[in-house]
Design an enzyme around this catalytic site. Sequence first.
Site, mmCIF file in Angstrom:
data_model
loop_
_atom_site.group_PDB
_atom_site.id
_atom_site.type_symbol
_atom_site.label_atom_id
_atom_site.label_comp_id
_atom_site.label_asym_id
_atom_site.label_seq_id
_atom_site.Cartn_x
_atom_site.Cartn_y
_atom_site.Cartn_z
ATOM 1 N N GLU A 1 7.622 0.760 16.636
ATOM 2 C CA GLU A 1 8.677 1.294 15.954
ATOM 3 C C GLU A 1 8.266 2.756 16.114
ATOM 4 O O GLU A 1 7.665 3.300 16.607
ATOM 5 C CB GLU A 1 8.684 0.783 14.670
ATOM 6 C CG GLU A 1 8.979 -0.981 14.643
ATOM 7 C CD GLU A 1 9.684 -1.501 13.292
ATOM 8 O OE1 GLU A 1 10.110 -0.534 12.678
ATOM 9 O OE2 GLU A 1 8.902 -2.367 12.838
ATOM 10 N N CYS B 1 -3.291 1.549 6.668
ATOM 11 C CA CYS B 1 -3.605 0.766 7.554
ATOM 12 C C CYS B 1 -4.393 1.438 8.815
ATOM 13 O O CYS B 1 -5.155 0.915 9.437
ATOM 14 C CB CYS B 1 -2.602 -0.070 8.220
ATOM 15 S SG CYS B 1 -1.296 1.356 8.787
ATOM 16 N N ASN C 1 0.677 -1.109 -0.071
ATOM 17 C CA ASN C 1 -0.071 0.085 0.152
ATOM 18 C C ASN C 1 0.845 1.270 0.128
ATOM 19 O O ASN C 1 0.458 2.338 -0.790
ATOM 20 C CB ASN C 1 -1.152 -0.074 1.167
ATOM 21 C CG ASN C 1 -0.338 0.020 2.503
ATOM 22 O OD1 ASN C 1 0.607 -0.579 2.665
ATOM 23 N ND2 ASN C 1 -0.843 0.681 3.475
ATOM 24 N N GLU D 1 3.840 -4.978 12.423
ATOM 25 C CA GLU D 1 2.638 -3.901 12.051
ATOM 26 C C GLU D 1 1.702 -4.190 11.238
ATOM 27 O O GLU D 1 1.912 -4.508 10.122
ATOM 28 C CB GLU D 1 3.487 -2.288 11.474
ATOM 29 C CG GLU D 1 4.648 -1.978 12.422
ATOM 30 C CD GLU D 1 5.139 -0.723 12.022
ATOM 31 O OE1 GLU D 1 5.855 -0.003 12.780
ATOM 32 O OE2 GLU D 1 5.381 -0.510 10.774
#
Length: 484
Positions: free
Chosen positions: A465, A286, A153, A252
Amino acid sequence: MKLIQNHIDGRFVPGKVEFADVNPADGTVVAQVAEAGRVQVDEAVHVARRALRGEWGRLGVRERAAGLHKVADAIEKRFDCFVQAEVADTGKPVSLASKLDVPRAAANFRVFADLVRLSGMESFQTETPDGTNALNYAVRKPLGVVGVITPWNLPLLLLTWKVAPALACGNTVVVKPSEETPVTATLLAEAMQDARIPNGVYNVVHGFGPASAGEFLTQHPDVDAVTFTGESRTGAAIMKAVAPTVKPVSFELGGKNAAIVFGDCNFEEAVSGLADAVFLNTGQVCLCAERVYVERTIFNAFVEAMKQKAESLHPGWPNDERTDLGPLISKQHREKVLSYYRLAREEGATVITGGGVPKFDDDRDNGFYVQPTIYTGLPESARCVKEEIFGPVCHVAPFDSEEEAVSMANDTKYGLAASIWTSNLKRGHRVAQQMNVGITWVNCWFLRDLRTPFGGAGLSGIGREGGMHSLNFYSELNNICVRL
Ligand code: NAD
Ligand code: 6OD
């Protein structure tokens, strides 16, 4: 036809098998991609290990940081090339790739270069019973060879978000970009060469997940850690693959993010912010909001304003500067999104706008566009309210009290991001602190400071992160205790 090759030890390497790289705007094949087999993944890991012991492993932090700034320079020098590659691979609007994806790739290198150079270490003076005391201090060492697996993405943004801190900490990497978007990871190899990053430090293997390069990399016994961005289900498969060799992971993953819009919000700003939060990158971020909860006092006006925003989007050719809605990434992903459009109707949704496929009467009809879509009227238990769709779509539901809004927003197995829209900042803080997510925005969305923690709770990931969190994941701390 152009061939996108693997990059191992500073060389571009073909594969025995090739697969097609498709332009999502019109379904044409833009390149062939060399798939790495087990032997090539093995070779990439081997040279990455060797590079740790070579020139790269001997560099000091200042020299590594300078190297990363040169990578950023090289990305900026090839700016148009990166933009065009990202646009052709993803179908995203050229305006988005040039404002978000490529500048962020350069920024990722600069931020982590500066951070690692300026960061200190913890130390403690420890009292001992005999009064002589001891000094404890921790030193940062690389983890070793890091496997980096990324989605389609925001291909370059998300790859560099992991590669930059991994290299800043002195690791070497083998990256496996998404099979849908292989080009910018390969171009980055050229930027690494421009920046004179030693051979073997940055390696690229192309291919798919199961029984292909992705799985070969995560299962590899000589990979020291895996950092992954992608679907929650893939995260679960990777967890199994790394279990026998107990590799640290940073995940993630997916989301089903909520936005809460209070009646006292700045209406224009909230509508405009939410239109981005729902439709940016055709909903393929996301962090996008797929569940929007709106206080009943402004519900009808808000739904009407969002409908107008959706209908004013321009689903054009990606290279047209006026385009602000591109296609979905692939035929298969469009099938998935359309299956949710159908399911929403079966589950009893009211379609406010969209729900289908636009008609262009040109080659875009062979691409993977869908209409931006807004639903209302679904029960909170509906699959369309519970499952990540990853398209330009949201469900809007009314609420009557703050408690009800918080409870609905938190009623999910995911926990990535939330946004709160209110002009009452006290309430903004109060509600934000009740969100069971990794990132909450108040009166904004996707506003990033790369020093802040980034990651998700529940099905949305493991670890954080960003800033020092990245440095801590990508390094092994050795605590040294010296008797004084
Ligand atoms: P995906 O999980 O299908 O693929 C991601 C990568 O994993 C690809 O490179 C793929 O080839 C690889 N892969 C797939 N199966 C594998 C396996 N068994 N072993 C090793 N590698 C494997 O995800 P996607 O469809 O590319 O991306 C969309 C998903 O990513 C959405 O769920 C989205 O929410 C999530 N995402 C999360 C974040 C975040 O920061 N939390 C960011 C972007 C995307
Ligand atoms: O901005 C970032 O650092 C980041 N990791 C964004 C993720 C977006 C998800 O699609």
